[in-house]
Design a protein around this motif. Structure first.
Motif, PDB file in Angstrom:
ATOM      1  N   LYS A 295       0.815  -1.220   0.000  1.00 17.01           N
ATOM      2  CA  LYS A 295       0.000   0.000   0.000  1.00 17.01           C
ATOM      3  C   LYS A 295       0.850   1.273   0.000  1.00 17.01           C
ATOM      4  N   GLY A 296       2.160   1.119   0.129  1.00 15.66           N
ATOM      5  CA  GLY A 296       3.029   2.280   0.120  1.00 15.66           C
ATOM      6  C   GLY A 296       3.209   2.949   1.467  1.00 15.66           C
ATOM      7  N   VAL A 297       2.687   2.302   2.523  1.00 17.28           N
ATOM      8  CA  VAL A 297       2.887   2.849   3.876  1.00 17.28           C
ATOM      9  C   VAL A 297       4.332   2.641   4.303  1.00 17.28           C
ATOM     10  N   PHE A 298       4.924   1.514   3.888  1.00 20.87           N
ATOM     11  CA  PHE A 298       6.312   1.186   4.195  1.00 20.87           C
ATOM     12  C   PHE A 298       7.136   1.194   2.908  1.00 20.87           C
ATOM     13  N   TYR A 299       8.459   1.096   3.052  1.00 22.31           N
ATOM     14  CA  TYR A 299       9.312   1.010   1.867  1.00 22.31           C
ATOM     15  C   TYR A 299      10.431   0.007   2.124  1.00 22.31           C
ATOM     16  N   LYS A 300      11.000  -0.499   1.008  1.00 29.11           N
ATOM     17  CA  LYS A 300      12.057  -1.497   1.097  1.00 29.11           C
ATOM     18  C   LYS A 300      13.384  -0.860   0.683  1.00 29.11           C
ATOM     19  N   ARG A 301      14.424  -1.151   1.467  1.00 30.94           N
ATOM     20  CA  ARG A 301      15.764  -0.667   1.137  1.00 30.94           C
ATOM     21  C   ARG A 301      16.467  -1.675   0.219  1.00 30.94           C
ATOM     22  N   GLU A 302      17.613  -1.253  -0.273  1.00 30.93           N
ATOM     23  CA  GLU A 302      18.342  -2.092  -1.229  1.00 30.93           C
ATOM     24  C   GLU A 302      18.724  -3.450  -0.643  1.00 30.93           C
ATOM     25  N   ASP A 303      18.969  -3.492   0.662  1.00 32.78           N
ATOM     26  CA  ASP A 303      19.374  -4.766   1.267  1.00 32.78           C
ATOM     27  C   ASP A 303      18.186  -5.688   1.539  1.00 32.78           C
ATOM     28  N   GLY A 304      16.975  -5.230   1.195  1.00 31.81           N
ATOM     29  CA  GLY A 304      15.781  -6.050   1.383  1.00 31.81           C
ATOM     30  C   GLY A 304      15.036  -5.788   2.679  1.00 31.81           C
ATOM     31  N   SER A 305      15.598  -4.993   3.588  1.00 33.83           N
ATOM     32  CA  SER A 305      14.918  -4.669   4.845  1.00 33.83           C
ATOM     33  C   SER A 305      13.756  -3.712   4.573  1.00 33.83           C
ATOM     34  N   LEU A 310       9.127   8.081   9.380  1.00 28.13           N
ATOM     35  CA  LEU A 310       8.283   8.902  10.261  1.00 28.13           C
ATOM     36  C   LEU A 310       8.891  10.276  10.519  1.00 28.13           C
ATOM     37  N   THR A 311       9.846  10.660   9.681  1.00 29.35           N
ATOM     38  CA  THR A 311      10.518  11.951   9.893  1.00 29.35           C
ATOM     39  C   THR A 311       9.540  13.121   9.780  1.00 29.35           C
ATOM     40  N   GLY A 314       8.055  14.012  13.012  1.00 28.72           N
ATOM     41  CA  GLY A 314       8.969  14.396  14.084  1.00 28.72           C
ATOM     42  C   GLY A 314       9.722  13.247  14.697  1.00 28.72           C
ATOM     43  N   LEU A 315       9.611  12.041  14.099  1.00 30.41           N
ATOM     44  CA  LEU A 315      10.337  10.884  14.614  1.00 30.41           C
ATOM     45  C   LEU A 315      11.449  10.538  13.623  1.00 30.41           C
ATOM     46  N   ASP A 316      11.785   9.256  13.479  1.00 28.51           N
ATOM     47  CA  ASP A 316      12.837   8.897  12.524  1.00 28.51           C
ATOM     48  C   ASP A 316      12.357   7.739  11.660  1.00 28.51           C
ATOM     49  N   GLU A 317      13.266   7.076  11.012  1.00 29.08           N
ATOM     50  CA  GLU A 317      12.914   5.912  10.219  1.00 29.08           C
ATOM     51  C   GLU A 317      13.006   4.668  11.104  1.00 29.08           C
ATOM     52  N   LYS A 318      12.000   3.793  10.968  1.00 24.91           N
ATOM     53  CA  LYS A 318      11.908   2.648  11.866  1.00 24.91           C
ATOM     54  C   LYS A 318      11.946   1.342  11.086  1.00 24.91           C
ATOM     55  N   GLN A 362       5.252   4.974  21.061  1.00 24.92           N
ATOM     56  CA  GLN A 362       4.903   6.146  20.265  1.00 24.92           C
ATOM     57  C   GLN A 362       4.879   5.766  18.779  1.00 24.92           C
ATOM     58  N   VAL A 363       5.891   5.006  18.370  1.00 20.98           N
ATOM     59  CA  VAL A 363       5.974   4.553  16.978  1.00 20.98           C
ATOM     60  C   VAL A 363       4.857   3.552  16.668  1.00 20.98           C
TER      61      VAL A 363
END
Length: 595
Positions: A295-305, A310-311, A314-318, A362-363
């Motif tokens: 749905k595009g709420v999350f994203y995948k990095r090159e390493d597959g994680s 959430l920046t 006011g938070l960070d990437e989780k 919070q996250v």
């Protein structure tokens, strides 16, 4: 009816009579009169100024004059700036005690229709429960009782963290160093045995790191490549793949731990309506993460994680799923939250977890909201402070924690020693001495922990907690036993403990003070439940016990010649003992009939 309900009705009647207005409920602000002023209840006049069209003191004075003139139960009043302090008559408090004595479940709130889930304990299966877990369990159990007493349906759950790198560390250490050791062969509780191997892993891991550093490998690379850590990570991957040998060992060692936990829970008086296991819920969390990725709420990095950004909030990437496909705590918490709200039709979900996890929850709440779950607004984190010792913090990996089982044994032994020293076990059989020592020791432990605001860090001192004077469990238990002794003697003497139909005598100040405190019990329960703070109940109970002891010191009970007065004081004493027992039960503490 209690004082606040009674006075609210009288104030609304007064406003209608004086100003011709049906007042909005929110404008009638009542509070307990502060100790430095004379009065039982205080009305705040400021919200009423738009109705009265007068200043705060004039408004308070007008209301006080009207209430005093039209209600014989009002004995006097005084105005301090914009505050109207009202004192109620002796006859009001006599009648209030009659009402309380006729209520079989005094303090029980009406059915709210709400279902609350409370998750607490949540142990890892790599170590026994320690002092920090004790605070968690006592808080969770007490909050659950409070919510039930306030009128809610409560579901108490435990989420056992039975998978992950932590248990793999203990498993690897057992394979390396265990030589087939079991709880039976070692004579150790299963959770203690597994915990020993968790400590052994850490020692071996540190030694390997130092060995690699000695060969000019950087500390960061040494921590990643230490053979024992590499083995543990491989074991975790094998577990998630369902490798039979890994699963068999995992099942065996977790079984040892569960047997150990069961005994500790029994000793602390802890039970659950349902137990969840991370091993059974993490797959649901992984599925939800994959849906969120689509749905595009999350994203995948090159390493597959897989991550969420959430920046903008006011938070960070989780991180939600590691590159190797293994899950993290957030993954399973997402899954269990979705499952629970679906299964139980919850109104609220309360997590009893230490304040080091503030960011995690919070996250969690934010992630669930972004996934479209409106009920995420009803997730609450009861963030409690850490428990420290007089000598400082505890460290699990180094094996320097205060073990829960050893702590319970120490508290019971100390309670027995102090009780014997004070002569409180004289004439007791060994069975009675053991029972009293256990009641006092566990009562001291539970009370000392629960009397502190949950959100505050606390220092636990076992010796300070077992004291028959001061704000302690044993002091309250002793007060209860003293009251029961008086009531037994009254029964032996044939004295009645019933109120006269229309008592005519004037109550002493100490009697009124005690009735007022008893009357505050239901409101204290509601406040404690709303604030998720057993400390409000603990400190209320101490004030009630302290007030009774002053009453007992200043006034006669059994030697009182006036039968009507004596009967009232016996009724009052009975109600104080009932409230003390109820309040202490909310803390999970038993009170002794004799002491």
């Amino acid at each position: 009816m209690n004082l606040e309900t009674y006075f609210f009705e009288k104030v609304t009647e007064a406003i209608k009579a004086l100003y011709g207005v049906d007042v909005n409920e929110g404008l009638v602000q009542l509070q307990k009169t502060r100790k430095e002023f004379s009065g039982d209840i205080t009305l705040v006049a400021f919200p009423l100024l738009k109705i009265s069209k007068k200043g705060p003191e004039q408004t308070a004075e007008a209301l006080g004059e009207y209430l005093s003139a039209t209600n014989p139960e009002v004995s006097s009043y005084n105005v301090v700036k914009g505050f109207l302090n009202i004192s109620m008559s002796s006859s009001f408090w006599l009648e209030r005690m009659r009402e309380i004595a006729l209520q079989p479940n005094f303090g029980q709130g009406p059915d709210s229709g709400k279902t609350e889930m409370v998750e607490y304990s949540s142990p890892n299966t790599n170590k026994p429960l320690h002092l920090g877990h004790v605070r968690n369990n006592l808080l969770g159990a007490s909050v659950s009782r409070l919510l039930k007493m306030a009128g809610h349906k409560v579901v108490q759950v435990n989420l056992v963290n039975d998978r992950g790198i932590h248990i793999c560390k203990s498993m690897v250490a057992w394979k390396r160093f265990g030589n087939g050791e079991t709880p039976i062969s070692s004579g150790k509780k299963g959770d203690h045995l597994v915990g020993d191997y968790y400590v052994a892993f850490d020692k071996a891991y540190k030694a390997e790191i130092q060995g690699l550093i000695a060969h000019e490998i950087s500390k960061e690379d040494a921590e990643k490549n230490a053979p024992i850590m590499v083995e543990a990570q491989a074991m975790l991957r094998n577990w998630e793949k369902g490798d039979k040998a890994t699963i068999d060992l995992w099942t065996t060692m977790n079984g040892w731990v569960y047997e150990g936990f069961a005994k500790t829970y029994t000793d602390l008086g802890i039970s659950f309506d349902k137990t969840y296991y991370e091993s059974q819920t993490y797959l649901l969390g992984k599925a939800i993460v994959m849906e969120g990725l689509e749905k595009g709420v999350f994203y995948k990095r090159e390493d597959g994680s897989i991550w969420i950004d959430l920046t903008a909030d006011g938070l960070d990437e989780k991180l939600l799923l590691r590159a190797d496909g293994t899950s993290v705590y957030m993954t399973q918490d997402i899954g269990t939250a979705v499952q629970r709200f679906s299964d139980e039709k919850l109104d609220d979900h309360i997590y009893v977890v230490g304040n080091e996890q503030n960011y995690h929850f919070q996250v969690l709440k934010l992630v669930l909201e972004k996934l479209g779950h409106q009920w995420a607004k009803h997730l609450f984190h009861l963030s409690y402070g850490m428990v420290e010792l007089p000598e400082g913090k505890m460290k699990s990996r180094e094996g320097t924690v205060v073990d829960a089982d050893e702590l319970v044994e120490e508290m019971i032994a100390t309670a027995r020693a102090m009780s014997q020293e004070l002569g409180k076990l004289e004439g007791r059989s060994e069975e009675e001495a053991v029972q009293v020592s256990r009641l006092v020791g566990l009562g001291a432990l539970k009370y000392f922990i629960l009397k502190v605001d949950p959100r505050k860090t606390m220092t636990f001192d076992p010796k300070e907690s077992i004291d028959f004077n001061g704000n302690t469990g044993p002091f309250i238990q002793y007060t209860y036993a003293r009251i029961k002794s008086v009531l037994r003697k009254a029964q032996d003497l044939g004295f009645s403990a019933t109120l006269a139909e229309k008592p005519q005598y004037q109550l002493a100040d100490k009697e009124i003070s005690l009735v007022k405190l008893v009357d505050e019990f239901p409101a204290t329960i509601q406040a404690a439940a709303a604030d998720l703070s057993p400390a409000l109940i603990a400190n209320y109970c101490f004030e009630l016990a302290k007030e009774f002891n002053q009453f007992y010191h200043d006034l006669t009970i059994l030697k009182e010649e006036n039968q009507e007065v004596r009967s009232f004081r016996l009724v009052l004493s009975t109600q104080v003992s009932t409230v003390i027992a109820s309040a202490m039960a909310l803390l999970g503490i038993d009170v002794p009939e004799r002491m």
